[in-house]
Design a protein around this motif. Structure first.
Motif, short mmCIF file in Angstrom:
data_model
loop_
_atom_site.label_atom_id
_atom_site.label_comp_id
_atom_site.label_asym_id
_atom_site.label_seq_id
_atom_site.Cartn_x
_atom_site.Cartn_y
_atom_site.Cartn_z
N LEU A 1 8.32 0.24 -5.29
CA LEU A 1 7.92 0.04 -3.91
C LEU A 1 6.79 -0.98 -3.87
N VAL A 2 6.44 -1.42 -2.67
CA VAL A 2 5.32 -2.34 -2.46
C VAL A 2 4.16 -1.54 -1.89
N VAL A 3 2.98 -1.71 -2.47
CA VAL A 3 1.77 -1.05 -2.00
C VAL A 3 0.83 -2.11 -1.45
N LEU A 4 0.33 -1.89 -0.24
CA LEU A 4 -0.67 -2.76 0.36
C LEU A 4 -1.97 -1.99 0.50
N ASN A 5 -3.04 -2.49 -0.10
CA ASN A 5 -4.37 -1.90 -0.09
C ASN A 5 -5.22 -2.72 0.88
N VAL A 6 -5.71 -2.10 1.97
CA VAL A 6 -6.29 -2.83 3.10
C VAL A 6 -7.82 -2.81 3.04
N GLU A 7 -8.43 -3.99 3.13
CA GLU A 7 -9.89 -4.11 3.17
C GLU A 7 -10.32 -4.31 4.62
N PRO B 1 -9.79 -12.79 9.07
CA PRO B 1 -8.84 -12.66 7.96
C PRO B 1 -9.03 -11.34 7.21
N ILE B 2 -8.16 -10.38 7.44
CA ILE B 2 -8.23 -9.09 6.77
C ILE B 2 -7.66 -9.25 5.36
N ARG B 3 -8.47 -8.95 4.36
CA ARG B 3 -8.00 -9.10 2.98
C ARG B 3 -7.12 -7.91 2.61
N VAL B 4 -5.98 -8.20 2.00
CA VAL B 4 -5.03 -7.19 1.56
C VAL B 4 -4.66 -7.47 0.11
N ARG B 5 -4.63 -6.42 -0.69
CA ARG B 5 -4.19 -6.54 -2.09
C ARG B 5 -2.84 -5.83 -2.21
N SER B 6 -1.86 -6.53 -2.74
CA SER B 6 -0.52 -5.97 -2.89
C SER B 6 -0.20 -5.69 -4.35
N LEU C 1 7.84 0.46 1.50
CA LEU C 1 6.47 -0.02 1.69
C LEU C 1 5.52 1.15 1.86
N LEU C 2 4.38 1.08 1.17
CA LEU C 2 3.29 2.04 1.35
C LEU C 2 2.02 1.26 1.69
#
Length: 332
Positions: free
Chosen positions: A106-112, A57-62, A76-77
């Motif tokens: 816009l939507v930002v997704l920060n990938v862990e 499960p890759i954690r993502v913060r939007s 999307l970014l």
């Protein structure tokens, strides 16, 4: 790039680091922390998991402006943090992701993504690619309330910039493997990447430099001692990451073509940085392929200075430049 050697003269604040910094300068260190979300008025910030190809499960913060409209789909970014492939996390660029979302609709997704040495190459890269393909899927976009025809931006700093370049190359390859079907063709074509944010990144391991670019990639050999990134640190991180130098996912310069990666690119190069010439070379290559580019160069400043000392005037100027770059990418 010999013409850029003059950029390596240290800025007065950064020479003899940290002794020349103004009194009480805040110095931040990269960590793997994942802290509870701090609410921010005007923003909706959430976390969720995206399944990797191995089920992890890759954690993502939007991040997006609130209130969220159910009728208006947004660009999307997707953001990949720095940390030399071995550290960093959702908190590393949380402030920057918030700033982008607050400034633009816009939507930002920060990938862990997973980190070495526990998860050596190519795990972190593949995690990041899996999130991109998931987010770009027609099945996902209604959930995210995104419309990639309005904007599809990939970005990152340092190691995250390396991922950005490698993923952009893979997305234009006809033989890319669909992580769901494991076939040689994607079940749904990935939309065109409309923008790239490339900050102080690497596009080629120093042991895999093609002869044609030997005289264009000098900073990795000439800048051996810099505030924040030294040759010893680079070697240490490379040993932990365990990426073969000649693998194009580690060295995107080795891809046969750099055409079709994106429509626009904003590139940020630090003058006193071993990665300076790679960053500037990528801008040249993209511009040569007809990409509209915007380049920001910080003379005398070290790798990722804005993350290390965010309160300095030069870091505050970078913040303005960063949002200017995002604005430029959204104009296309």
């Amino acid at each position: 790039m010999a013409e850029y050697r003059h950029l390596a003269t240290p800025h007065p604040h950064w020479g003899n680091y940290p002794n020349n910094l103004p009194p009480n300068t805040r110095i931040l260190k990269l960590t793997r922390d994942r802290l509870p979300i701090t609410p921010q008025p005007g923003l909706e910030i959430e976390e969720f998991n995206v399944p990797a190809r191995d089920g992890y499960p890759i954690r993502v913060r939007s991040y997006r402006q609130s209130p969220v409209s159910s009728t208006s789909a947004l660009p999307l970014l997707i953001w990949f943090h720095g940390g030399g492939f071995v550290t960093g996390g959702l908190e590393t660029d949380d402030v920057s992701c918030r700033a982008i979302a607050a400034a633009f609709p816009l939507v930002v997704l920060n990938v862990e993504y997973r980190l070495a040495p526990e998860h050596p190459f190519p795990v972190g890269f593949e995690d990041s690619l899996d999130v991109v393909r998931w987010a770009a899927s027609p099945n996902t976009q209604p959930t995210l309330h995104t419309d990639l025809s309005k904007g599809f931006i990939l970005g990152g700093t340092s190691a995250g910039a390396n991922f950005t370049a490698g993923i952009a190359h893979l997305l234009v390859q006809d033989t890319a493997t669909d992580p769901e079907t494991n076939s040689n063709e994607l079940s749904h074509p990935t939309p065109v990447v409309t923008g790239i944010l490339f900050l102080a990144g690497t596009i080629c391991h120093e042991d895999a430099r093609p002869p044609a670019y030997q005289d264009r990639l000098l900073s990795i050999d000439e800048i051996t001692e810099s505030a924040g990134l030294t040759k010893e640190v680079i070697r240490f991180l490379a040993e932990k990451y365990e990426a073969p130098p000649s693998d194009a996912r580690r060295s995107p310069l080795l891809f046969e073509s750099h055409a079709g990666l994106t429509l626009r690119a904003a590139v940020y190069a630090c003058g006193w940085d071993p990665r300076r010439d790679e960053t500037l070379l990528l801008e040249e290559l993209l511009r040569g392929e007809g990409v509209q580019t915007k380049k920001f160069v910080y003379s005398g400043l070290p790798h990722g200075f804005w993350m290390t000392c965010p309160d300095l005037d030069e870091s505050k100027q970078w913040e303005k430049d960063f949002l200017e770059g995002v604005s430029f990418l959204l104009e296309g």
